[in-house]
Scaffold this motif. Structure first.
Motif, mmCIF file in Angstrom:
data_model
loop_
_atom_site.group_PDB
_atom_site.id
_atom_site.type_symbol
_atom_site.label_atom_id
_atom_site.label_comp_id
_atom_site.label_asym_id
_atom_site.label_seq_id
_atom_site.Cartn_x
_atom_site.Cartn_y
_atom_site.Cartn_z
ATOM 1 N N HIS A 98 1.164 -1.035 -0.164
ATOM 2 C CA HIS A 98 0.099 0.350 -0.048
ATOM 3 C C HIS A 98 0.454 1.039 -0.223
ATOM 4 N N THR A 103 -5.803 -0.521 -2.065
ATOM 5 C CA THR A 103 -6.271 -1.584 -0.259
ATOM 6 C C THR A 103 -6.745 -2.852 -1.066
ATOM 7 N N GLU A 135 -9.802 2.097 2.078
ATOM 8 C CA GLU A 135 -8.931 2.902 2.285
ATOM 9 C C GLU A 135 -9.119 3.234 4.442
#
Length: 730
Positions: free
Chosen positions: A622, A628, A697
């Motif tokens: 990430h 994600t 997120e």
């Protein structure tokens, strides 16, 4: 640490060897100071032990010989002759003291077909009594051989202690000789090369040996126990191998990706090394929670586990990178062609077909996966609602069919309460005063009148210490509701209204029933503080390590689910007996008192191994810009092989303890094995990726008011993977 070790390879390696040798030598020279009876139990039991210890009164190991006949009664001459012959044989060993005939004490059953010959085994302490009891057991066995028409059998503290001592030694040796080859075999499959497989095992074993020396060396300050040694082997071997596995696999992965040896080591140290450090700290913090119980046995187990984990972390972060730097690509020496080819083939499949087949639908339907996996874990945890804990009796601890168990059950049937009476330790200003003499007589009379206690009540006066010791048989089995009610009556009614009425007197009640009752109360009182401490500090460590509120909360919730499922399985198997035969046991109606709390703290620590390792890889991806969902896919697939190998090793090691003879060790081993298996499969392969995909997120959210937290990120990222074909070793 990794860079320094790589630059100073000989210093790191020989320093480690010197450390192991010195710790072992000094620990052996110092010897181990064991936990005393006064330290090992809480409440009135601890106070009674302390009174006797301060007065120099050694509680002798009590033994009984059951003489029983289905035809003859105790009044028949032939029956009396066998009793007298047994008494003569026992006395002739020179190991018995205070020999009391049933015709003097009245220890004859209500149906007159059973009688108890009572005595104590000579010895200044229990260990000496256990060593001396063998000759007495042999003498009784000879009498039995001459009179097969009757039952002549011995049971007591010393003979039971002898069995436990011998069994503990045998079990411990079997665990060592089974767990180590098992771990080595799994590593051979994982690496396909002898040198790479041997390294983690050697480091884990040397860490365990060094930790044992350190625990013995410091046992003068914090006493240790036999259980602490078992737990240290169990945890030390599992985490020691896993930590080295994480580190070694990451170094090999970087080398396979084309990095030079020095860079591969730096990446492994910065990524897997960091994960090992965070995992180790989490285990240490979790185990430290056991100190809040205030029970010396728990503190001994906690301290031993902390020492072995710290030692394993130290070895993984120093001597392992030094050895890898020294060996270079020679770590692949001793390749096993078939296994090596299978491993390489697994690498090319980018995570393995099984993991891809499982992970793809999980990522496509994360809500459904979360509900199904969460429902499964909650269903497994459901029997937790019926969980009953107790200090297991001798009959519950040992395997079915044990001769001592059969003897104990026969004695219990003929003389309820006799094998484990309650003991009242009366300390007075003047134990021989008329007032106290009357109070002692009243205590005996009121105990018998209560209907919850019965004779024979044995009274021993120690006039020089102003102490009286009364053994009072309780109704019930010694570990059931009837015995607990009898104990409460004895403490709160009988003792309180008789001897405690005399000024300056204290009279704590001890014994096995009292020990179980007091221990359970202390466990209940300690449960919330320990749970709160462990959960809070684990949350804070995850928060600091990943600077993410979502990841910290997810880690805690997932760990609680795995612990709850393990509790449910324990209750179902060992309490209710469902599927108990699969584990070579039977339901005993209860789970050992200390097992649930111990499982909680150790599982909360060990579960972080996988969580930190997997989430660290997800965060790496990430941080490099992957979404994600893509980062989760990469992180799970790229750690699949390591997590699988580590989990198989842990489950295998813990399962070895599930095969041991003693019920408490069996429960601990099975509970740990089940929890780790669920954690590495249902949680890490389904719930973790599903929940992180759902959060998106928000996984990386950190409130502004927490931005002051220190940054603990690694400094050397791995090569960026292609999103569709992540690099992985299986």
């Amino acid at each position: 640490m990794g860079a320094w070790s790589a630059r100073h390879r000989k210093t790191a390696v020989f320093g480690w060897l010197l450390f192991v040798v010195l710790a072992t030598f000094l620990g052996g020279a110092h010897g181990s100071t064991k936990v005393t009876d006064a330290e090992s139990m809480p409440g009135q039991v601890a106070r009674a032990a302390k009174i006797l210890d301060e007065a120099g009164i050694k509680s002798p190991a009590g033994e009984t010989v059951l003489v029983q006949s289905a035809v003859l009664t105790a009044d028949d001459p032939a029956f009396r002759q066998v009793v007298e012959q047994t008494a003569t044989a026992v006395a002739a060993t020179g190991k018995a003291a205070d020999l009391r005939s049933p015709y003097e004490t009245g220890a004859v059953s209500a149906d007159r077909h059973s009688a108890l010959l009572q005595f104590t085994v000579a010895g200044a302490d229990r260990e000496q009594a256990v060593a001396a009891v063998t000759s007495v057991v042999d003498a009784v066995a000879k009498v039995q051989a001459q009179h097969r028409e009757l039952t002549v059998e011995e049971f007591g503290e010393a003979s039971a202690g002898k069995w436990f001592q011998d069994q503990f030694t045998d079990d411990f040796a079997r665990a060592e000789w089974t767990a180590v080859p098992l771990a080595l075999g799994i590593l051979l499959i994982a690496f396909g090369a002898v040198v790479a497989a041997v390294l983690p095992v050697v480091l884990a074993v040397t860490a365990f040996i060094a930790a044992g020396g350190l625990v013995a060396l410091s046992s003068g300050l914090l006493h240790t126990s036999d259980d602490a040694g078992s737990v240290m082997l169990l945890v030390g071997l599992a985490v020691g191998v896993d930590y080295c596995l994480f580190y070694l696999r990451r170094e090999r992965e970087e080398r396979a990706a084309g990095r030079d040896a020095a860079t591969a080591l730096r990446v492994a140290a910065a990524t897997s090394g960091r994960a090992v450090l965070v995992s180790g700290v989490t285990v240490v913090v979790a185990m430290a929670g056991m100190f809040l119980t205030g029970i010396a046995d728990f503190q001994a187990m906690s301290y031993a586990t902390i020492v072995v984990v710290v030692t394993a972390v130290l070895g993984s972060l120093t001597v392992l990178p030094a050895l890898l730097s020294l060996l270079g690509d020679r770590v692949e020496k001793g390749r096993l062609p078939l296994l090596h080819q299978l491993r390489r083939a697994g690498t090319d499949r980018a995570g393995g077909r099984a993991w891809n087949a499982l992970l793809t639908p999980v990522l496509n339907r994360p809500l459904t996966a979360t509900l199904l996996a969460g429902g499964l874990l909650l269903a497994l945890a459901a029997p937790l609602l019926t969980l009953h804990t107790a200090n297991l009796t001798f009959q519950q601890q040992v395997p079915r069919g044990n001769p001592l168990v059969a003897t104990s059950q026969r004695i219990e049937a003929a003389f309820p309460g006799s094998p484990a009476p309650a003991t009242v330790v009366v300390k007075a200003r003047d134990i021989a005063s008329p007032e106290m003499t009357t109070a002692l007589a009243d205590l005996r009379a009121k105990a018998l009148a209560s209907g919850r206690m019965h004779g024979p009540i044995d009274l021993q006066l120690h006039r020089e210490a102003n102490i009286a010791v009364l053994d009072i048989p309780l109704a019930g089995s010694g570990n059931d509701a009837t015995s607990a009610a009898a104990l409460t009556t004895l403490r709160d009614d009988v003792v309180a209204t008789t001897v405690l009425k005399v000024p300056g007197t204290e009279a704590p009640v001890t014994g096995s029933t009292a020990g179980s009752y007091d221990f359970n109360r202390r466990m209940s009182d300690a449960m919330i503080p320990v749970f709160g401490f462990v959960v809070a500090f684990a949350f804070l460590l995850m928060l600091m390590s990943f600077r993410s509120l979502g990841i910290a909360l997810t880690a805690v919730v997932l760990n609680l689910l795995s612990v709850g499922a393990a509790y449910g399985v324990l209750s179902l198997v060992f309490q209710h007996g469902v599927g108990a035969s699969l584990f070579g046991t039977a339901g005993v109606g209860a789970v050992e008192s200390w097992v649930p709390l111990f499982l909680f703290v150790i599982l909360f620590g060990l579960s972080m191994d996988y969580h930190v390792f997997v989430v660290s890889r997800i965060k790496e991806a990430h941080d490099r810009g992957l979404s994600t969902r893509a980062a989760v896919s990469y992180g799970i697939r790229s750690t699949a092989g390591v997590v699988t190998s580590a989990a198989v090793i842990m489950v295998g090691v813990f399962a070895v303890f599930g095969t041991l003879s003693m019920q408490s060790m069996k429960q601990m081993g099975v509970g740990l094995a089940v929890a780790v298996l669920l954690d590495a499969t249902v949680i890490r392969a389904v719930l973790l990726p599903a929940s992180m995909t759902l959060l998106g997120e928000r996984n990386w959210y950190l409130p502004r008011w927490l931005h002051w937290l220190p940054r603990l990120e690694h400094g050397e990222p791995a090569a960026e993977p292609a999103p569709d074909r992540p690099a992985v070793l299986v």
